[in-house]
Motif scaffolding. Sequence first.
Motif, PDB file in Angstrom:
ATOM      1  N   GLU A 251       8.355   7.861   8.201  1.00  0.00           N
ATOM      2  CA  GLU A 251       7.405   7.715   7.092  1.00  0.00           C
ATOM      3  C   GLU A 251       7.758   6.513   6.224  1.00  0.00           C
ATOM      4  O   GLU A 251       6.882   5.707   5.856  1.00  0.00           O
ATOM      5  N   ILE A 252       9.020   6.392   5.878  1.00  0.00           N
ATOM      6  CA  ILE A 252       9.444   5.257   5.040  1.00  0.00           C
ATOM      7  C   ILE A 252       9.207   3.954   5.775  1.00  0.00           C
ATOM      8  O   ILE A 252       8.704   2.978   5.198  1.00  0.00           O
TER       9      ILE A 252
ATOM     10  N   ARG B 112       7.006   3.224   7.967  1.00  0.00           N
ATOM     11  CA  ARG B 112       5.566   2.916   8.002  1.00  0.00           C
ATOM     12  C   ARG B 112       5.086   2.302   6.701  1.00  0.00           C
ATOM     13  O   ARG B 112       4.136   1.510   6.694  1.00  0.00           O
ATOM     14  N   ARG B 113       5.748   2.626   5.594  1.00  0.00           N
ATOM     15  CA  ARG B 113       5.271   2.193   4.277  1.00  0.00           C
ATOM     16  C   ARG B 113       5.995   0.954   3.750  1.00  0.00           C
ATOM     17  O   ARG B 113       5.734   0.533   2.619  1.00  0.00           O
TER      18      ARG B 113
ATOM     19  N   LEU C 240      10.815   3.546  -2.593  1.00  0.00           N
ATOM     20  CA  LEU C 240       9.770   2.623  -2.159  1.00  0.00           C
ATOM     21  C   LEU C 240       9.235   1.783  -3.318  1.00  0.00           C
ATOM     22  O   LEU C 240       8.820   0.627  -3.116  1.00  0.00           O
TER      23      LEU C 240
ATOM     24  N   THR D 192      11.861   9.529  -2.351  1.00  0.00           N
ATOM     25  CA  THR D 192      11.273   8.496  -1.499  1.00  0.00           C
ATOM     26  C   THR D 192      10.352   7.582  -2.301  1.00  0.00           C
ATOM     27  O   THR D 192      10.346   6.351  -2.110  1.00  0.00           O
ATOM     28  N   GLU D 193       9.577   8.138  -3.199  1.00  0.00           N
ATOM     29  CA  GLU D 193       8.651   7.328  -3.986  1.00  0.00           C
ATOM     30  C   GLU D 193       9.393   6.341  -4.881  1.00  0.00           C
ATOM     31  O   GLU D 193       8.962   5.188  -5.048  1.00  0.00           O
TER      32      GLU D 193
ATOM     33  N   ALA E 204       8.859  -2.219  -3.290  1.00  0.00           N
ATOM     34  CA  ALA E 204       7.540  -2.819  -3.525  1.00  0.00           C
ATOM     35  C   ALA E 204       7.572  -3.850  -4.642  1.00  0.00           C
ATOM     36  O   ALA E 204       6.839  -4.846  -4.602  1.00  0.00           O
TER      37      ALA E 204
END
Length: 386
Positions: A238-239, A241-242, A213, A209-210, A217
Amino acid sequence: MNTVLLPDAQGGYREYRPNSDPLPPLTCGPARSRTFYAAAHVVADPLSASAEAGPAVDWEATLAFRHRLWAQGLGVAEAMDTAQRGAGLDWPTAAELIRRSAADARAVGGRIVCGVGTDQLQASGPHPIARITAAYEEQLAHSEACGSAAVLMASRALAKAARGPEDYLEVYGRLLRQSSTPVVLHWLGPMFDPELTGYWGHEDPEEATEVFLKIIAEYPRKVAGIKVSLLDADREVEIRRRLPAGVRCYTGDDLHYPELIGGDGELASDALLGVFDPIAPVAARAAEALDRGDAVAFRERLDPTVALARHLFAPPTRYYKTGVVLLAWLAGFQKHFTLLGGLQSARSLPHLATAYELADRLGLFPDPGLAEARIRQLFAVYGVAS
């Protein structure tokens, strides 16, 4: 309607009386509160297909099905997993499918996005990262030339060749820098394709996931949205939301889509779903309810479809296309129950019988009598008297 004897997984039968009250036809414009895409299947041409000649598509029936989706206000996600990419549909045929569907979408003002991958590369591999990038670039250029936004699909070749997260960052970064329009990034979980295990350089979902993202980003203006197909509602939330502002989250969760689309009061997912292919009439009505601000009616329409979705997408999940095409045949949208690569045999007869029952209870067959006659024909092929 006569009673039909449906075979079950225990070797017995159960009686079922078909529904005589199908959903009436619906024609409407695109939803305003959410964006809904149906990942559409292709209709094989059983009279032309052969192992030697490669996949043969019935173009007339395939495109007619897409027009039905557009008429119900749904967008079309073209040449995706539901269209048997990497499971019978090769890149030359997918390229022609994209060209034809994009042209028809322009003609009727329909929404469309098209899948971009690396499946022109030999499956044996491994391939150098530069060659994988070039394969993506070829498909991205084709999709853009056809006038369609692209979905960057997960690549089996990249999953096999990548040494770690840095290779994913390199490949996706290059593609996003050169794309002429923002794209949708697709994270397809291994339940849909075991060859994608460890995508983004990690088998651990948290670490993957990191990386996912981080790519978004770094290029937020080049990412129109993401499609999350992990069948993990909590991870999708979760994803979502970010995500940077303006980047849409398209749920690809065919098991938890009502609550993900409905949202949590602050954020909600749009949808790009294979299950919207067979349940399009219900999905369109649910979208209308959302547009009216009626969240209760939205769930009342969509929640009853989950039993069918969970059945179609039961493990091995990658064979869900078999049930999707069965239902299209029973609904009268194609003349046969045949998939590219012979995948009509990928599910058992009891599985198909239950798919028929669940879809019929939802009123998804415009002509219930035709659906009943056709399921009886299928049973007869297997030597089952119904």
